[in-house]
Write a protein that holds these residues in place. Structure first.
Motif, PDB file in Angstrom:
ATOM      1  N   UNK A   1      53.338  60.883  44.681  1.00 13.95           N
ATOM      2  CA  UNK A   1      52.992  59.476  44.854  1.00 13.95           C
ATOM      3  C   UNK A   1      54.192  58.594  44.518  1.00 13.95           C
ATOM      4  N   UNK A   2      54.450  57.562  45.328  1.00 11.57           N
ATOM      5  CA  UNK A   2      55.551  56.652  44.987  1.00 11.57           C
ATOM      6  C   UNK A   2      55.251  55.899  43.690  1.00 11.57           C
ATOM      7  N   UNK A   3      56.290  55.397  43.060  1.00 16.14           N
ATOM      8  CA  UNK A   3      56.123  54.686  41.784  1.00 16.14           C
ATOM      9  C   UNK A   3      55.142  53.527  41.897  1.00 16.14           C
ATOM     10  N   UNK A   4      55.173  52.818  43.018  1.00 13.07           N
ATOM     11  CA  UNK A   4      54.263  51.681  43.157  1.00 13.07           C
ATOM     12  C   UNK A   4      52.810  52.130  43.261  1.00 13.07           C
ATOM     13  N   UNK A   5      52.551  53.413  43.427  1.00 16.14           N
ATOM     14  CA  UNK A   5      51.191  53.918  43.529  1.00 16.14           C
ATOM     15  C   UNK A   5      50.365  53.704  42.269  1.00 16.14           C
ATOM     16  N   UNK A   6      51.041  53.484  41.154  1.00 16.41           N
ATOM     17  CA  UNK A   6      50.336  53.261  39.890  1.00 16.41           C
ATOM     18  C   UNK A   6      49.984  51.783  39.675  1.00 16.41           C
ATOM     19  N   UNK A   7      50.429  50.913  40.561  1.00 17.76           N
ATOM     20  CA  UNK A   7      50.201  49.473  40.388  1.00 17.76           C
ATOM     21  C   UNK A   7      48.722  49.079  40.463  1.00 17.76           C
ATOM     22  N   UNK A   8      47.901  49.876  41.111  1.00 15.37           N
ATOM     23  CA  UNK A   8      46.476  49.537  41.220  1.00 15.37           C
ATOM     24  C   UNK A   8      45.819  49.389  39.859  1.00 15.37           C
ATOM     25  N   UNK A   9      46.079  50.327  38.968  1.00 18.96           N
ATOM     26  CA  UNK A   9      45.525  50.250  37.614  1.00 18.96           C
ATOM     27  C   UNK A   9      46.105  49.094  36.824  1.00 18.96           C
ATOM     28  N   UNK A  10      47.403  48.852  36.991  1.00 19.52           N
ATOM     29  CA  UNK A  10      48.052  47.726  36.304  1.00 19.52           C
ATOM     30  C   UNK A  10      47.455  46.408  36.798  1.00 19.52           C
ATOM     31  N   UNK A  11      47.282  46.293  38.121  1.00 22.90           N
ATOM     32  CA  UNK A  11      46.708  45.069  38.689  1.00 22.90           C
ATOM     33  C   UNK A  11      45.290  44.847  38.180  1.00 22.90           C
ATOM     34  N   UNK A  12      44.502  45.919  38.076  1.00 20.01           N
ATOM     35  CA  UNK A  12      43.138  45.788  37.553  1.00 20.01           C
ATOM     36  C   UNK A  12      43.155  45.301  36.111  1.00 20.01           C
ATOM     37  N   UNK A  13      44.066  45.833  35.300  1.00 16.33           N
ATOM     38  CA  UNK A  13      44.159  45.404  33.900  1.00 16.33           C
ATOM     39  C   UNK A  13      44.568  43.935  33.805  1.00 16.33           C
ATOM     40  N   UNK A  14      45.492  43.511  34.650  1.00 10.44           N
ATOM     41  CA  UNK A  14      45.913  42.098  34.662  1.00 10.44           C
ATOM     42  C   UNK A  14      44.736  41.217  35.044  1.00 10.44           C
ATOM     43  N   UNK A  15      44.008  41.612  36.100  1.00 10.83           N
ATOM     44  CA  UNK A  15      42.878  40.807  36.550  1.00 10.83           C
ATOM     45  C   UNK A  15      41.805  40.690  35.479  1.00 10.83           C
ATOM     46  N   UNK A  16      41.399  41.810  34.906  1.00  8.33           N
ATOM     47  CA  UNK A  16      40.332  41.802  33.902  1.00  8.33           C
ATOM     48  C   UNK A  16      40.735  40.953  32.702  1.00  8.33           C
ATOM     49  N   UNK A  17      41.939  41.139  32.209  1.00  7.08           N
ATOM     50  CA  UNK A  17      42.388  40.384  31.040  1.00  7.08           C
ATOM     51  C   UNK A  17      42.512  38.897  31.357  1.00  7.08           C
ATOM     52  N   UNK A  18      43.082  38.574  32.518  1.00 10.90           N
ATOM     53  CA  UNK A  18      43.240  37.164  32.890  1.00 10.90           C
ATOM     54  C   UNK A  18      41.889  36.471  33.021  1.00 10.90           C
ATOM     55  N   UNK A  19      40.921  37.124  33.669  1.00  8.36           N
ATOM     56  CA  UNK A  19      39.634  36.451  33.857  1.00  8.36           C
ATOM     57  C   UNK A  19      38.884  36.264  32.547  1.00  8.36           C
ATOM     58  N   UNK A  20      38.956  37.229  31.651  1.00 10.71           N
ATOM     59  CA  UNK A  20      38.221  37.036  30.396  1.00 10.71           C
ATOM     60  C   UNK A  20      38.882  35.961  29.532  1.00 10.71           C
ATOM     61  N   UNK A  21      40.167  35.699  29.753  1.00  5.91           N
ATOM     62  CA  UNK A  21      40.835  34.601  29.046  1.00  5.91           C
ATOM     63  C   UNK A  21      40.593  33.255  29.733  1.00  5.91           C
ATOM     64  N   UNK A  22      40.576  33.247  31.070  1.00  9.59           N
ATOM     65  CA  UNK A  22      40.458  32.002  31.820  1.00  9.59           C
ATOM     66  C   UNK A  22      39.046  31.427  31.855  1.00  9.59           C
TER      67      UNK A  22
END
Length: 161
Positions: free
Chosen positions: A82-103
């Motif tokens: 898998x290319x390195x960017x293949x792991x971004x899905x989990x990172x993006x989910x963590x960013x989204x979840x954390x951002x929404x619970x703060x916002x």
């Protein structure tokens, strides 16, 4: 433009309904996680609980689908290529979840969702236009640009109303 096949409209309607349900789940997730933050305090603790529950849920559903023969077995070997960017899905989910619970507690669910949907659409247009992440390119047409512009205007109206 491809011709519609008989029965395609009901099939597409199911996907549209699923998309609407998934979209409706996002503000519920954010609101629940924001409420959970009052009990757990640290945003990363809330994110951890959310992802543990999500992992358990996906694992159970995957197991049930496997038992019913409705999905192929998990293949781990392809992860090595898998290319390195293949792991971004989990990172993006963590960013989204954390951002929404703060916002959500600070600016409200409607404004948070308006901003996140606008961000999703703008990023999606860039991904489509350039064919990023192995997706086929879909050019940013005048009509799509007009839709994105309307979305940004609508987001501003939701935020400042």
């Amino acid at each position: 433009m491809p011709q519609a096949t008989p029965g395609a409209a009901p099939h597409r309607a199911g996907w549209i309904v699923l998309g609407l349900i998934a979209g409706a789940a996002l503000p519920v997730q954010g609101a629940v996680n924001a409420a959970l933050r009052t009990d757990l305090r640290p945003p990363l603790a809330v994110g951890t609980v959310s992802f543990i529950v999500a992992t358990l849920t996906i694992t159970v559903v995957f197991g049930l689908l496997r038992a019913a023969g409705r999905t192929p077995p998990l293949r781990v070997r392809p992860l090595a290529a898998m290319p390195r960017w293949g792991w971004l899905g989990g990172v993006a989910a963590a960013v989204y979840v954390t951002a929404t619970l703060l916002l959500i507690p600070r600016i409200g669910a409607a404004t948070t969702v308006a901003l996140t949907v606008t961000g999703q659409q703008l990023a999606s247009a860039v991904i489509d236009h350039f064919g990023l992440f192995r997706l086929p390119p879909r050019p940013l047409t005048k009509a799509r640009f007009g839709g994105l512009t309307a979305l940004v205007i609508g987001c501003a109206l939701v935020q400042f109303a």
